[in-house]
Design a protein around this motif. Structure first.
Motif, PDB file in Angstrom:
ATOM      1  N   ARG A 236     -54.203 -61.356-131.068  1.00 36.15           N
ATOM      2  CA  ARG A 236     -54.154 -60.686-129.770  1.00 36.15           C
ATOM      3  C   ARG A 236     -55.249 -61.214-128.853  1.00 36.15           C
ATOM      4  NH1 ARG A 236     -58.565 -57.082-129.682  1.00 36.15           N
ATOM      5  NH2 ARG A 236     -59.345 -56.978-131.812  1.00 36.15           N
ATOM      6  N   PRO A 238     -57.624 -59.629-126.348  1.00 34.92           N
ATOM      7  CA  PRO A 238     -58.009 -58.243-126.046  1.00 34.92           C
ATOM      8  C   PRO A 238     -57.771 -57.927-124.576  1.00 34.92           C
ATOM      9  CG  PRO A 238     -59.757 -59.405-127.225  1.00 34.92           C
ATOM     10  CD  PRO A 238     -58.761 -60.430-126.813  1.00 34.92           C
ATOM     11  N   MET A 239     -57.200 -56.767-124.313  1.00 34.84           N
ATOM     12  CA  MET A 239     -56.906 -56.386-122.931  1.00 34.84           C
ATOM     13  C   MET A 239     -57.580 -55.070-122.582  1.00 34.84           C
ATOM     14  SD  MET A 239     -53.100 -57.581-122.016  1.00 34.84           S
ATOM     15  CE  MET A 239     -53.671 -57.405-120.328  1.00 34.84           C
ATOM     16  N   ALA A 240     -57.892 -54.932-121.292  1.00 30.33           N
ATOM     17  CA  ALA A 240     -58.496 -53.696-120.801  1.00 30.33           C
ATOM     18  C   ALA A 240     -57.500 -52.549-120.929  1.00 30.33           C
ATOM     19  CB  ALA A 240     -58.914 -53.873-119.353  1.00 30.33           C
ATOM     20  N   GLU A 241     -58.023 -51.347-121.101  1.00 26.92           N
ATOM     21  CA  GLU A 241     -57.156 -50.173-121.192  1.00 26.92           C
ATOM     22  C   GLU A 241     -56.363 -49.969-119.905  1.00 26.92           C
ATOM     23  OE1 GLU A 241     -58.122 -46.031-122.644  1.00 26.92           O
ATOM     24  OE2 GLU A 241     -59.802 -47.211-123.462  1.00 26.92           O
ATOM     25  N   GLY A 242     -55.130 -49.533-120.049  1.00 27.57           N
ATOM     26  CA  GLY A 242     -54.322 -49.222-118.877  1.00 27.57           C
ATOM     27  C   GLY A 242     -53.785 -50.443-118.160  1.00 27.57           C
ATOM     28  N   THR A 243     -53.865 -51.603-118.791  1.00 30.57           N
ATOM     29  CA  THR A 243     -53.310 -52.798-118.142  1.00 30.57           C
ATOM     30  C   THR A 243     -52.102 -53.285-118.926  1.00 30.57           C
ATOM     31  OG1 THR A 243     -54.788 -54.327-119.309  1.00 30.57           O
ATOM     32  CG2 THR A 243     -55.546 -53.466-117.189  1.00 30.57           C
ATOM     33  N   ASP A 244     -51.411 -54.242-118.336  1.00 34.24           N
ATOM     34  CA  ASP A 244     -50.152 -54.709-118.873  1.00 34.24           C
ATOM     35  C   ASP A 244     -50.381 -56.014-119.620  1.00 34.24           C
ATOM     36  OD1 ASP A 244     -48.998 -52.798-116.769  1.00 34.24           O
ATOM     37  OD2 ASP A 244     -50.119 -54.283-115.622  1.00 34.24           O
ATOM     38  N   SER A 245     -49.339 -56.496-120.231  1.00 35.54           N
ATOM     39  CA  SER A 245     -49.436 -57.811-120.857  1.00 35.54           C
ATOM     40  C   SER A 245     -49.612 -58.856-119.772  1.00 35.54           C
ATOM     41  CB  SER A 245     -48.159 -58.091-121.649  1.00 35.54           C
ATOM     42  OG  SER A 245     -47.058 -58.138-120.763  1.00 35.54           O
ATOM     43  N   PHE A 246     -50.087 -60.036-120.160  1.00 40.50           N
ATOM     44  CA  PHE A 246     -50.221 -61.126-119.204  1.00 40.50           C
ATOM     45  C   PHE A 246     -48.891 -61.842-119.008  1.00 40.50           C
ATOM     46  CE2 PHE A 246     -54.547 -60.812-120.988  1.00 40.50           C
ATOM     47  CZ  PHE A 246     -55.214 -60.530-119.818  1.00 40.50           C
ATOM     48  N   ASN A 247     -48.809 -62.586-117.969  1.00 38.99           N
ATOM     49  CA  ASN A 247     -47.720 -63.530-117.798  1.00 38.99           C
ATOM     50  C   ASN A 247     -47.718 -64.471-119.005  1.00 38.99           C
ATOM     51  OD1 ASN A 247     -47.408 -66.590-116.952  1.00 38.99           O
ATOM     52  ND2 ASN A 247     -45.992 -65.425-115.679  1.00 38.99           N
TER      53      ASN A 247
ATOM     54  N   ARG B  38     -49.361 -46.550-109.418  1.00 39.06           N
ATOM     55  CA  ARG B  38     -50.729 -47.044-109.219  1.00 39.06           C
ATOM     56  C   ARG B  38     -51.187 -46.806-107.783  1.00 39.06           C
ATOM     57  NH1 ARG B  38     -50.235 -52.104-113.542  1.00 39.06           N
ATOM     58  NH2 ARG B  38     -50.747 -50.723-115.266  1.00 39.06           N
ATOM     59  N   ARG B 129     -54.285 -59.400-111.306  1.00 40.37           N
ATOM     60  CA  ARG B 129     -53.652 -58.934-112.549  1.00 40.37           C
ATOM     61  C   ARG B 129     -54.455 -59.400-113.755  1.00 40.37           C
ATOM     62  NH1 ARG B 129     -47.701 -60.837-114.891  1.00 40.37           N
ATOM     63  NH2 ARG B 129     -47.794 -59.560-116.777  1.00 40.37           N
ATOM     64  N   ASN B 130     -54.853 -60.678-113.732  1.00 44.24           N
ATOM     65  CA  ASN B 130     -55.610 -61.232-114.851  1.00 44.24           C
ATOM     66  C   ASN B 130     -57.001 -60.605-114.938  1.00 44.24           C
ATOM     67  OD1 ASN B 130     -53.389 -62.842-115.257  1.00 44.24           O
ATOM     68  ND2 ASN B 130     -54.274 -64.658-114.292  1.00 44.24           N
ATOM     69  N   ALA B 132     -57.894 -57.586-113.921  1.00 48.84           N
ATOM     70  CA  ALA B 132     -57.759 -56.217-114.415  1.00 48.84           C
ATOM     71  C   ALA B 132     -57.527 -56.216-115.921  1.00 48.84           C
ATOM     72  CB  ALA B 132     -56.607 -55.514-113.711  1.00 48.84           C
ATOM     73  N   GLY B 133     -56.748 -57.162-116.387  1.00 53.74           N
ATOM     74  CA  GLY B 133     -56.423 -57.224-117.811  1.00 53.74           C
ATOM     75  C   GLY B 133     -57.613 -57.561-118.683  1.00 53.74           C
ATOM     76  N   MET B 134     -58.624 -58.181-118.078  1.00 55.66           N
ATOM     77  CA  MET B 134     -59.774 -58.566-118.896  1.00 55.66           C
ATOM     78  C   MET B 134     -61.082 -57.991-118.393  1.00 55.66           C
ATOM     79  SD  MET B 134     -58.655 -62.156-120.603  1.00 55.66           S
ATOM     80  CE  MET B 134     -57.829 -62.739-119.182  1.00 55.66           C
ATOM     81  N   ASP B 135     -60.982 -56.736-117.906  1.00 52.33           N
ATOM     82  CA  ASP B 135     -62.183 -55.944-117.632  1.00 52.33           C
ATOM     83  C   ASP B 135     -63.133 -56.547-116.600  1.00 52.33           C
ATOM     84  OD1 ASP B 135     -62.150 -53.467-118.913  1.00 52.33           O
ATOM     85  OD2 ASP B 135     -62.477 -54.400-120.868  1.00 52.33           O
ATOM     86  N   MET B 158     -48.993 -56.512-110.086  1.00 53.57           N
ATOM     87  CA  MET B 158     -48.527 -55.317-110.778  1.00 53.57           C
ATOM     88  C   MET B 158     -49.285 -54.081-110.281  1.00 53.57           C
ATOM     89  SD  MET B 158     -46.483 -56.819-113.170  1.00 53.57           S
ATOM     90  CE  MET B 158     -46.391 -55.962-114.758  1.00 53.57           C
ATOM     91  N   HIS B 160     -52.437 -53.966-109.408  1.00 58.40           N
ATOM     92  CA  HIS B 160     -53.874 -53.947-109.738  1.00 58.40           C
ATOM     93  C   HIS B 160     -54.770 -54.184-108.528  1.00 58.40           C
ATOM     94  CE1 HIS B 160     -53.568 -53.136-113.949  1.00 58.40           C
ATOM     95  NE2 HIS B 160     -52.661 -54.083-114.100  1.00 58.40           N
ATOM     96  N   ARG B 163     -56.154 -50.897-107.659  1.00 58.10           N
ATOM     97  CA  ARG B 163     -57.065 -50.237-108.609  1.00 58.10           C
ATOM     98  C   ARG B 163     -58.421 -50.918-108.678  1.00 58.10           C
ATOM     99  NH1 ARG B 163     -54.999 -50.347-114.316  1.00 58.10           N
ATOM    100  NH2 ARG B 163     -55.467 -48.144-114.593  1.00 58.10           N
TER     101      ARG B 163
END
Lengths: 266, 266
Positions: A236, A238-247, B38, B129-130, B132-135, B158, B160, B163
């Protein structure tokens, strides 16, 4: 050679690009100087290059004589033939060739990526671009993967679909499993990419392996359970909470980076 | 409340989306359930949600009452109002609010990204998006950075962009330099991202820093020399020979990943 008549049959290879990517005619289309040069130096036999006078001149000065017919057209003629205003003014067509066998594509490979169900042409193109940029040796296209030679994929990949070896990996469950066995037998460490929090960190999954096959699935559903079960480890990002999968192309790029990083550190 | 007349002024907030992203009217537009939710939970005051009966019902069941007017429309009415067939059938409009000050955006931040000249709305959206996904904690928009609240950016991100805190970082060379000084004074390690082979490996550039500001430039030209000179270190993502730079959102994603990885390892 100047062609003034938009109905000239020598321009048929690039006709109506707005309506068709020419796959149905067994052709590969490249647009712009860089991508055309990659087509010319690829395994695909180039049929012709068509462009504005200055674009053709600039091409030859930069990349040399291409060894195929070059047709000069003006802007209005090119727009009428392809169906839209092609402001870069350079386009080429080549014949498709038979895809590689999986065994050929992986023969000297250290890093390969296996796609399951990545059906979007833009994602496929981006994925090839990212793979080429980080020394991935081959792309294996599983069930549902889009055609990398589609015009849009060629363009988005910056022409890397024309350079990077790829092979079809589909043909139903049995073939899929047999191909995965082939990879495992060839010494590849098979790694699934998943957003699942239970999976191990990508860095741990990739450390210390000579040969790695990264498996990625479509954005949204991701890899199927049966595909993941067939790999050695689930990894995996690691992703931040409340976010979606990446492209999918972005997630793959991160995995390719981590793979190169693990080799870089020795 | 059902609205049957496409000319009803209560639908003006979402009118002609095919022609305008509504920025000119000071509005932010969100499409689809996830992005609308959101928007509702963001700092932007929502003016209305418009959708098909089943889409509105599903929205309330999933996310609760939004605290703003909800207007029910049928498919033909929505298509006429927005200017295209919106098959997801849910759209919301909110007022823009004043952007944050740089000092506010970075006050509790450990990781920020600074953009110089990233002018493409889709790239800006992907980058958020990226991030947000990685904090990543905040995005700082330098000169030439596109508007993150443009409709397309909202969609690609998405939601973000609604947010993740962001602030404008531009205003000419003096302000740019002052803002970089502000970051440095706040303890941020300033890192330029560049394809330059002379730069240090990204992993080395990011290791061992409590606070990091990553600076990225537009695809193609990249960061300007004066921007890079103002950072503490120039970092590269190693690339295969004969390949091009990555898409800016992809390069940023790799840098965000490496940043998280350096924190993960402690």
């Amino acid at each position: 050679m100047l062609i003034a008549d938009p109905h000239d049959p020598r321009l048929d290879d690039i006709r109506d690009l707005n309506k068709s990517d020419k796959s149905g005619e067994g052709l590969v289309i490249a647009e712009g100087h860089l991508v055309v040069s990659r087509l010319v130096s690829s395994r695909f036999p180039v049929r012709c290059i068509v462009g504005f006078a200055n674009a053709l001149k600039h091409y030859v000065e930069t990349y040399g004589e291409p060894g195929c017919p070059m047709y000069e057209v003006d802007r209005a003629t090119l727009a009428e033939v392809v169906g839209f205003d092609m402001h870069r003014g350079l386009v080429a067509a080549a014949d498709r060739v038979a895809p590689l066998e999986v065994s050929e594509a992986i023969s000297d490979a250290k890093t390969v990526v296996v796609l399951e169900g990545v059906g979007d042409h833009e994602n496929i193109g981006s994925l090839f671009r990212n793979a080429a940029g980080m020394d991935v040796d081959a792309v294996l296209l599983g069930a549902g993967a889009a055609d990398p030679l589609y015009r849009r994929s060629v363009r988005v990949s910056m022409g890397h679909v024309l350079r990077l070896p790829f092979a079809r990996f589909d043909g139903g469950f049995t073939t899929w499993q047999r191909n995965l066995d082939l990879l495992a037998d060839a010494g590849f460490h098979l790694v699934s990419l998943t957003p699942d929090n239970e999976a191990v960190h990508l860095a741990e999954a990739l450390a210390g392996h000579d040969k790695v096959a990264l498996m990625v699935g479509a954005e949204g559903p991701g890899l199927t359970e049966h595909a993941m079960r067939a790999t050695h480890v689930r990894a995996r990002i690691p992703m931040a909470e409340g976010t979606d999968s990446f492209n999918v192309a972005t997630a793959a790029a991160i995995a390719f980076y981590e793979r190169q990083r693990s080799l870089y550190q020795g």
